[in-house]
Structures are given as C-alpha cells and as structure tokens.
Design a protein around this motif. Structure first.
Motif, PDB file in Angstrom:
ATOM      1  N   THR A   1       6.714  -2.105  -0.469  1.00 37.58           N
ATOM      2  CA  THR A   1       6.237  -1.091  -0.995  1.00 37.58           C
ATOM      3  C   THR A   1       4.784  -1.093  -0.768  1.00 37.58           C
ATOM      4  OG1 THR A   1       5.870  -2.128  -3.222  1.00 37.58           O
ATOM      5  CG2 THR A   1       7.984  -1.206  -2.631  1.00 37.58           C
TER       6      THR A   1
ATOM      7  N   VAL B   1      -1.188   6.879   7.362  1.00 36.67           N
ATOM      8  CA  VAL B   1      -1.130   6.837   5.962  1.00 36.67           C
ATOM      9  C   VAL B   1       0.031   7.905   5.808  1.00 36.67           C
ATOM     10  CG1 VAL B   1      -1.936   7.433   3.689  1.00 36.67           C
ATOM     11  CG2 VAL B   1      -3.570   5.923   5.697  1.00 36.67           C
ATOM     12  N   ALA B   2       0.193   9.082   6.272  1.00 38.18           N
ATOM     13  CA  ALA B   2       1.056  10.099   5.838  1.00 38.18           C
ATOM     14  C   ALA B   2       2.537   9.348   6.283  1.00 38.18           C
ATOM     15  CB  ALA B   2       0.721  11.363   6.802  1.00 38.18           C
TER      16      ALA B   2
ATOM     17  N   ARG C   1       3.718   6.743   3.710  1.00 38.61           N
ATOM     18  CA  ARG C   1       3.921   7.147   2.445  1.00 38.61           C
ATOM     19  C   ARG C   1       5.312   7.760   2.585  1.00 38.61           C
ATOM     20  NH1 ARG C   1      -0.259   6.621  -0.734  1.00 38.61           N
ATOM     21  NH2 ARG C   1      -2.296   7.265  -0.180  1.00 38.61           N
TER      22      ARG C   1
ATOM     23  N   ILE D   1       6.302   3.754   1.718  1.00 36.77           N
ATOM     24  CA  ILE D   1       5.339   3.104   0.877  1.00 36.77           C
ATOM     25  C   ILE D   1       4.463   3.445  -0.250  1.00 36.77           C
ATOM     26  CG2 ILE D   1       2.921   1.893   1.800  1.00 36.77           C
ATOM     27  CD1 ILE D   1       5.076   0.567   2.738  1.00 36.77           C
ATOM     28  N   THR D   2       4.396   2.904  -1.173  1.00 34.86           N
ATOM     29  CA  THR D   2       3.770   3.534  -2.386  1.00 34.86           C
ATOM     30  C   THR D   2       2.353   3.211  -2.530  1.00 34.86           C
ATOM     31  OG1 THR D   2       4.731   1.906  -3.906  1.00 34.86           O
ATOM     32  CG2 THR D   2       5.979   3.758  -3.632  1.00 34.86           C
ATOM     33  N   LYS D   3       1.754   2.184  -1.789  1.00 31.37           N
ATOM     34  CA  LYS D   3       0.382   1.931  -1.916  1.00 31.37           C
ATOM     35  C   LYS D   3       0.031   1.471  -0.587  1.00 31.37           C
ATOM     36  CE  LYS D   3      -1.469  -0.553  -5.291  1.00 31.37           C
ATOM     37  NZ  LYS D   3      -2.738   0.378  -5.637  1.00 31.37           N
ATOM     38  N   VAL D   4      -0.888   2.214   0.036  1.00 34.42           N
ATOM     39  CA  VAL D   4      -1.753   1.889   1.231  1.00 34.42           C
ATOM     40  C   VAL D   4      -2.933   1.514   1.172  1.00 34.42           C
ATOM     41  CG1 VAL D   4      -2.256   3.019   3.487  1.00 34.42           C
ATOM     42  CG2 VAL D   4      -0.009   3.834   2.216  1.00 34.42           C
TER      43      VAL D   4
ATOM     44  N   ASP E   1      -3.053  12.815   0.337  1.00 35.28           N
ATOM     45  CA  ASP E   1      -2.270  11.809   0.558  1.00 35.28           C
ATOM     46  C   ASP E   1      -2.403  11.129   1.876  1.00 35.28           C
ATOM     47  OD1 ASP E   1      -0.516  12.275  -1.436  1.00 35.28           O
ATOM     48  OD2 ASP E   1       1.027  13.702  -0.795  1.00 35.28           O
ATOM     49  N   SER E   2      -3.336  11.418   2.813  1.00 37.29           N
ATOM     50  CA  SER E   2      -3.738  10.973   4.114  1.00 37.29           C
ATOM     51  C   SER E   2      -4.804   9.903   3.715  1.00 37.29           C
ATOM     52  CB  SER E   2      -4.302  11.852   4.961  1.00 37.29           C
ATOM     53  OG  SER E   2      -5.317  12.712   4.650  1.00 37.29           O
TER      54      SER E   2
ATOM     55  N   ASP F   1      -5.185   4.209  -0.442  1.00 41.20           N
ATOM     56  CA  ASP F   1      -5.630   3.824  -1.883  1.00 41.20           C
ATOM     57  C   ASP F   1      -6.565   2.760  -2.201  1.00 41.20           C
ATOM     58  OD1 ASP F   1      -3.156   5.708  -2.924  1.00 41.20           O
ATOM     59  OD2 ASP F   1      -2.025   4.232  -1.615  1.00 41.20           O
TER      60      ASP F   1
END
Length: 631
Positions: free
Chosen positions: A556, A575-576, A579, A583-586, A601-602, A605
């Motif tokens: 994740t 990143v997009a 997600r 994946i919830t944490k990049v 969102d791009s 985190d």
C-alpha cells in the motif's frame, strides 16, 4: 636550514594546501574559490559531541611540546615506566554469573588461555560472598590482579577477600612480596548514585579504604566508574570531567577525618572508562584522563601519587542487537584504542552482550573466548604492547589529547562551581548536560549522520527475528542503536503475526543507471526500519507495468526512484498510476523541488532524502502499514 626558514617553508606548504582545498571545494560547490574565505579548510572540520574540533589535516604547525616519559608526571604517556612490553596491558575478563564451582573452572581455564586480570561479580547476581574462597581456589592473586564487583555487598565481599589473603599468608602461599598482590575492592558509591546501581554508602567505602591502606598487599578500595556516565550518553570529555569530580569528592571524604594522608587517599582510587570504536578519540581520551587526574594530584600537593590505574571496558552503549557479529569489529577497535592509549587493563565485552544469553545459538564460552582472543590477537600477533604510548608525537593525537583534557577540565570546573560532585548531581547539572549530548547523538543517528553499521546503514532483514525475551535483557544502557532496533522489533512482530514483513514497492523510473542510486538508498533506508522493499525493476509509465507491479507486491506504500530530470518528465503520471492501482501512500526518493509543479493527486505524499529524521519517517510508515493491514 635555519629555524626561521624552516618555519617559513612549513607555512608556505600549508598555504599551498589551503589553495588546493579551496579549488576542490569551489568546484564541488560550484562557487568561486574566493567566496570560501581565507580559511577554506574549516569547512572540512568536524566537531565532536564535546565540542572538540578535529581538523582535516595536521602539520608541524600543530606541534606541541614533548610530553615527559611514561611513569613521570603528568603521566600522559602512561603510569608505569617499567610495564612488561612482552605482556602489554592486562587482559581482563568478567566472571561470577555462575556457581562458585563453575566460576572457578572458568577462571582457571581463562587464566591458562591468556586472561591476566579477574573482574569478579559477587553478592546479588554473582558468586555468593560465602563462596568467594571456592571461586578463587587455585588462583594466584600475585599473578592475576582481582577486581570485585559486589554492589551493595561490597563490604562483606571485601572482608571475605581480605580474610582469604590472611588465610593464605598464614598457610605460606609463597608470596614474599605481598605488594605484588593487587586487589581492587570495587566500591563505587558516588558514580553508582548517578547510575542508580546498588552500592555501599560513601562512609563504608571510606572505612574500607582505611583498612586497605593498612594492608601489606596493594589494595585499592574505590573505583571511580566513568562508564556510569558514558552508558547514560555522555561524551568523552563529559565522562572524564564527571569522573574526576567524583574522584575529588572521594579524596575529600578520605582525608576529612585525618585517617589518610592525601597520598594514601590517592592510592585508594582507580578509574574505569569506556572505550569506543572511534579509535583515535579513545587513544586521546585515556591519555587526557591521566593528564586531568594528574593535575588534581598536583593541586593537592601530591604529584607523585597522580598516576591512578585505568581499567578500560569496551562501550556497552555502542553494542547492537541487530547484526551483532559487527560488534566484534567495534570491540576490536575499542580495545586497540584503549591499549594504545595506555589503559592498564582492558575488558572486551562479549559481542552478544546486548542480547539475552543463547539468543544467537552460541555458547557463553564461545562469545567470552572471542572477547578474550580479540585482545590476544592485538597483543601477541600485532605486538601492540611492545611500545609504550606509540601515538606520542602524533600532531593529531597530541592536539586531540590536549583538547579533550581542556574540555573535561571545564566540565569539572562547572561541577565544582556548583558545590562539588554531590551538589551538582543533586542540582541535575550532570544529568542535564549528559542528556543534551545523548539527544544530539540520537538525532545524528536518527538522521543517519552517524552510522551504526548493520542498524541504520546496511541492515540485514534476512537475519533471524529476535524474541521479546532476547531484546529485553534488563540492561540500563542508552544504546546508540535502540531507536532503529525498536522499529525492527515492530517489524518482527508484524512478521510473526502475518507471515510477512511490512512491505513497500519501489517504483524505479528510467534505466538502471538512472534509478540505481536512489533505489539502493531507498531500500537501505526502508530496511533500517524493518520494511521490505520490493524492486520489480524499471517501470514504464502508461504501459500497465506499474499496475501489475502493485498487484504483485500487495503493498500500500510505494517509493518513486529516479533522477530529478526523470521526475520532471514522469513523476506526476507515475503517482497517478500508482494511486489508481491501489497505492495509498506515495513517497519520492529525492527532494521536493524535483516535483515542484506537481499538485493534487499527482503530487507525492512525502519525500525521502539523506537529511530526513529516518526514525520519525519510518515510524510513521510502520504506523500507516500496520493500520492498513488491520482493516
């Protein structure tokens, strides 16, 4: 060449070196050399936790006056001018955690195999005081000096040892020179009051010292145990300064009622200090310790008695639970530094001392033998004991010795200004100062500025997980590796509960040449927190490769790895895709400025760089992964 022209040549050579330094630094920093100022070498200086500055180069400009020979005041080069160079320092080892009979067998075996000094634990947690005679049966105390470690039972243990000496003398033990029997009763009430260890009262220690002074044997009653400060996190000069302050407090107590002269009081003290794997710092530390204590004796009007013996113990704080085999290297460097620095006796702690017995599947006798043989290799194969104070004359070591001594003296004066050791202890001056140093060191280790090999650098996630019992041996030592090892303990618990370690997916962008540096960095960083990094190889954005990698890993959390240029081209899209794949944490391995334009969102985190607080960042990651796995 005249002295004036020689000095001029030295200055010219140094100036030329400065210009070379400026040129290299200017090129690496992409600035003009003139911008670095007249002393560019200062950018290469390092500062120890005591505030001692270590220069990048030492030259004849740093030469100091030659010290007196070993055995002469101020004893910088050693206390004993006649030490047997064929034997070197005393190889000390700890005994007493088994029964009296087993302890006796272990001692005799160790003496036959190279040990030359005995450090015996008695009383609570050691050999019963009543059984000391049995534990020392057959041990020739004129050949192997004895140091007791009896804590609150020190008075009873001391009486038992003195009675043993009397009984042997009456029986005709063959020792004509009673002074050749060297005993240290090991009372340490003042330093124990800092560490919280059980010990006798100061008045009892004084009574034992008075009795010891009347003996024909060479008996010292008191150990000034500097390891109490080191194990709490003190720097080297802080350890020396606090120990010297405690030593002076003992002198005041020993001479208060006129029972002992100042010379006799000085003869009742011995010092114990920690030796670390910073070999030059350790060499200079032991030399500086003798210099500072000699100054105390001089001020007291007894310079000839200022050469107190030193017992070096390899640092318990530097020992790691993870990849503990590396501890063998740490203790080798520490023993080297202490021996070369002139310690009279050296104890090497077993490499698995930070773990409960049996954790590694090796016997206690094995780890004890390795500890003993570490010193024997240094003495009998490397011949380090053949020369007294071999570092003498080194511009670096001599300067470091003087700086450590000066800094230790400043701390000692601060303690004295507060009313002496006991008053400073009561006021929290000693503990506060040491706590500040510990916090600074902890921060450096957390930021990986200070390396603990096998822990915050080059960790091995493949090593056997440790049980809760193995990692909680009941030690009260501020170990350097503790914060990272707590993360590894969490990872072990996660593995035990779910059958797999916490996992993060690496998302390498571009060719291997582009991402290799950062995938290696990210893998090492994550592993130091017990997080297994899955590297699927280069991932192409927009080709379903990222989605497939996420599905295969089950992670994740993902870490993008590539060059800053590649991030500018592909990070937002990657990143997009991550997600979208679940994946919830990049995170991104690199600086935030590399994706300065990314938003929403791009945008990653978080960012992983060499400057982050790794303990804090990894703690947050483990919290996130554990929370996600529990849903």
């Amino acid at each position: 060449m005249s002295l004036a022209s020689e000095a001029e040549a030295v200055e010219q050579a140094y100036a030329e070196w400065q210009r070379s330094v400026a040129g290299v630094l200017a090129k690496s920093r992409r600035v003009d050399a003139a911008e670095l100022g007249p002393e560019p070498q200062k950018l290469l200086e390092t500062v120890t936790y005591d505030g001692v500055t270590v220069a990048p180069l030492y030259s004849p400009r740093d030469e100091r006056p030659e010290q007196t020979l070993p055995g002469s005041f101020p004893y910088v080069r050693g206390v004993d001018a006649h030490r047997d160079v064929n034997a070197g320092w005393l190889v000390s080892a700890q005994f007493g955690t088994a029964s009296a009979a087993d302890t006796n067998r272990t001692i005799l075996d160790a003496l036959e195999n190279g040990v030359s000094a005995i450090w015996l634990k008695a009383g609570l947690g050691g050999v019963s005081v009543a059984d000391l005679n049995s534990a020392l049966e057959g041990v020739l105390l004129d050949l192997a000096p004895l140091t007791l470690d009896a804590g609150a039972d020190a008075s009873a243990a001391a009486r038992a040892i003195l009675a043993l000496l009397d009984a042997r003398a009456e029986a005709g033990d063959g020792v004509s020179d009673r002074a050749s029997i060297r005993i240290n009763l090991g009372t340490a009430p003042l330093t124990s009051s800092f560490s919280g260890a059980a010990d006798v009262e100061l008045t009892e220690a004084v009574e034992l010292a008075v009795a010891a002074d009347a003996r024909a044997e060479s008996v010292r009653a008191i150990t000034v145990d500097g390891t109490a400060f080191h194990n709490a996190g003190a720097g080297d000069a802080e350890e020396l300064g606090a120990a010297v302050a405690a030593g002076l407090e003992y002198l005041r107590a020993l001479t208060a009622d006129g029972d002992l002269t100042i010379g006799a009081a000085l003869a009742q003290l011995a010092f114990r200090y920690s030796a670390t794997d910073d070999q030059f710092q350790t060499i200079a530390k032991f030399r500086a310790a003798r210099l500072v204590w000699a100054r105390i004796a001089q001020v007291c009007g007894a310079s000839d008695f200022g050469g107190a013996p030193q017992h070096a113990v390899t640092s318990a704080a530097m020992m790691a639970q993870r990849d503990p085999w590396v501890n063998m290297l740490r203790t080798t460097l520490a023993a080297f530094g202490a021996g070369v620095g002139g310690a009279d006796a050296v104890t090497v702690l077993p490499f698995d001392v930070a773990l409960a017995d049996g954790t590694l599947g090796v016997s206690k006798s094995f780890s004890s033998r390795i500890a003993r043989n570490t010193q024997l290799l240094l003495l009998e194969e490397s011949h380090l004991g053949r020369v007294l104070d071999p570092s003498a004359g080194s511009w670096y070591v001599e300067d470091l010795t003087q700086q450590i001594a000066a800094t230790a003296w400043e701390f000692f004066q601060e303690i004295e200004a507060a009313g002496g050791y006991l008053a400073a202890l009561e006021a929290g001056i000693v503990s506060d100062r040491i706590a500040a140093t510990k916090a600074k060191r902890d921060s450096d280790i957390a930021h990986r500025k200070t390396t603990v090999t096998g822990v915050n650098e080059f960790p091995n996630l493949g090593e056997t997980p440790l049980s809760a019992e193995a990692v909680e041996p009941g030690q009260s030592v501020a170990r350097y590796a503790a914060a990272f090892e707590a993360l590894r303990d969490r990872s072990d618990a996660f593995l035990a509960a779910g059958g797999a370690r916490p996992t993060a997916l690496l998302a390498p962008l571009g060719s291997v040449a582009e991402h290799n540096v950062r995938t290696t960095f990210a893998s090492n960083l994550l592993a130091s927190g017990g997080i297994d990094a899955v590297n699927p190889g280069p991932l192409e954005v927009g080709a379903e490769a990222i989605s497939a990698a996420v599905k295969a890993s089950g992670a994740t959390v993902a870490v993008l790895c590539g060059t800053d240029k590649r991030y500018g081209e592909s990070a937002a899209a990657a990143v997009a895709e991550l997600r979208a794949a679940g994946i919830t944490k990049v995170l991104l391995a690199g600086p935030e400025k590399a994706v300065g334009d990314a938003a929403g969102d791009s945008r990653p985190d978080g960012f992983l760089t060499a400057r982050i607080d790794a303990v804090s960042a990894l703690t947050e990651l483990l919290d996130f992964i554990e929370t996600g796995s529990s849903k």
